[in-house]
Design a protein around this motif. Sequence first.
Motif, short mmCIF file in Angstrom:
data_model
loop_
_atom_site.label_atom_id
_atom_site.label_comp_id
_atom_site.label_asym_id
_atom_site.label_seq_id
_atom_site.Cartn_x
_atom_site.Cartn_y
_atom_site.Cartn_z
N ASP A 295 -53.67 -2.12 1.16
CA ASP A 295 -52.52 -1.52 0.48
C ASP A 295 -51.38 -2.55 0.42
O ASP A 295 -50.89 -2.99 1.45
CB ASP A 295 -52.08 -0.29 1.27
N LYS A 298 -48.19 -1.92 2.63
CA LYS A 298 -48.24 -1.88 4.08
C LYS A 298 -48.09 -3.27 4.69
O LYS A 298 -48.30 -4.28 4.02
CB LYS A 298 -49.56 -1.25 4.55
N ALA A 322 -53.03 0.69 15.42
CA ALA A 322 -53.56 1.49 14.31
C ALA A 322 -52.89 2.87 14.24
O ALA A 322 -52.96 3.54 13.20
CB ALA A 322 -55.06 1.65 14.45
N GLY A 323 -52.25 3.28 15.33
CA GLY A 323 -51.51 4.54 15.31
C GLY A 323 -50.26 4.47 14.46
O GLY A 323 -49.65 5.50 14.13
N ASN A 324 -49.83 3.26 14.11
CA ASN A 324 -48.66 3.08 13.25
C ASN A 324 -49.13 3.01 11.79
O ASN A 324 -49.84 2.08 11.40
CB ASN A 324 -47.93 1.79 13.64
N GLN A 325 -48.77 3.99 11.01
CA GLN A 325 -49.25 4.10 9.62
C GLN A 325 -48.73 2.98 8.71
O GLN A 325 -49.22 2.81 7.58
CB GLN A 325 -48.86 5.46 9.04
N ASN A 326 -47.74 2.21 9.18
CA ASN A 326 -47.21 1.11 8.37
C ASN A 326 -48.06 -0.14 8.45
O ASN A 326 -47.87 -1.07 7.67
CB ASN A 326 -45.78 0.78 8.82
N GLN A 328 -51.75 -2.37 8.61
CA GLN A 328 -53.17 -2.49 8.31
C GLN A 328 -53.63 -3.85 8.85
O GLN A 328 -52.81 -4.74 9.05
CB GLN A 328 -53.45 -2.35 6.81
N PHE A 353 -61.30 3.09 12.51
CA PHE A 353 -59.98 3.14 11.87
C PHE A 353 -60.07 2.64 10.42
O PHE A 353 -60.55 1.54 10.16
CB PHE A 353 -58.99 2.26 12.63
N ASN A 354 -59.59 3.44 9.49
CA ASN A 354 -59.61 3.07 8.07
C ASN A 354 -58.75 1.84 7.78
O ASN A 354 -58.97 1.13 6.79
CB ASN A 354 -59.13 4.24 7.21
N SER A 355 -57.77 1.59 8.62
CA SER A 355 -56.84 0.48 8.38
C SER A 355 -57.36 -0.86 8.89
O SER A 355 -56.72 -1.90 8.69
CB SER A 355 -55.49 0.78 9.04
#
Length: 474
Positions: A295, A298, A322-326, A328, A353-355
């Motif tokens: 993304d 990000k 990875a818990g931080n959505q900002n 990747q 984890f998708n990121s």
Amino acid sequence: MSIYLNNYWSLYSEFINVLKNLKYREIPIALMTNFYQQIDTDLKIHMEQEEFAAKLTYASIKKSIEIQPFFEKMLVPLKKPLKTMLDGKILINLDYTRIPVEILHDHFSGEHTMVLSRSKTTDYYGIPNEYIGNFKRDTSETSKQLMKTAYSILAKYKDHPAFSNSFFIKTFIQRIPIIVDALETILNLFDEKDIATVLIGSTEDVVSRSLAIVASMKGIPNVCLQHGILMGEEAFIPVFSSHIAVYGEYEKRWYVARGLEEERIVAIGHPRYDKIFSCSSRVSRKTLLNEYDLDPNKITLLIITGPNLEESKFKKMISELAGNQNFQFLIKPHPWELGKRRIKLYTELESEFNSVHVIRDRKINTHDLIFHTDAVVSALSTVALESCLFNKPVFVYYFIQSNRLYDYYNRLGHYIQSDPIELVKIITIYFNSPNGKTDYIDVKEKFLLDSYRTENSGEELSNLIFQLTKVRPK
């Protein structure tokens, strides 16, 4: 020094002392082996014990400052005073020098330079190439006799902690023909070609070490480039070349502390980093993001790994980040891990984890990755230094168990951590607080002043060669 390193240098000096009369063309064979590769896991475990030293009889090295002087004592009888104004060319050993072709062309010409390689081609991008095989001669009978003599010497030490170790003995004995072949080849090369100076990229391998020793025997200046950050000291000392070209002031202090004369150390960086300062990339950011389905909105963190990581700490770090959505992540495994297919730790995180995205392409250019990501989270790797040179924020994790401490990145202060939770906190503060960025920049700039200042190492290297030989490379 750690207990292991104390015992390593004591054992190395004992090995040299016991075998000092085993020679080929006056060169001690024991000086030519890459010693740490003779030590297997069992012997290493014994060497991590303090009482190991009591089992040695002929050791000469007890302190760090004694390391280089011990080897110099062995090398001095072979050396001649260095000459300048020599007729001949600059010889570059292609193995391990890692000078990019465009940098080579900028600072070295075919008129004044030749390369040595394992290729039969007549030139290397316009510079004359010497095929190393042309200088080989049959040394098999001499090698057989030397192997027999070496075995008989070591066989006397039946209760010795290393000389009775089958792997240690087998590895050394099997290397003798390789050592003799390399020495004969390089001696013939110098007899047949006019050489003014020699440039090598390491002295871990037997050909490069032979080039340095034989050049010194003939009074020919020779320079060894630094092949990576100073981590495992066994790979960087003893010094066999007349001069070493290092990254910065840290290395100067490091070598002096181990007994090398300061006048043999020149801080000129390495030509392979010169293109970093042009701030260019062969691929676009858009291409890179699309390839790994990232993304563009990000923060992309490049995760550099290394062998022998503490897996639980690494998992904890990635899980917390990875818990931080900002964020990747691009995980780039170490080439050794890819080669040995030891990337399960990373692919499992990728599945969880998708990121998280794991780079499996061994040919991908690391500099392109650094250039297009927002920050680098690195193991104890040269890539962390390269990332600093790219002016990227760098966070170093110290997640390895070892028989010594590695202090190279300690100058980054709290931006190097052995606690994954603390490191995640520091990374988060950096991206969320203006003060976090200001504090980091100050630490990073001080680190680079001590670690790497040269933006045109190719030119510095060319000037050094001219200074040593009065031969202008270009």
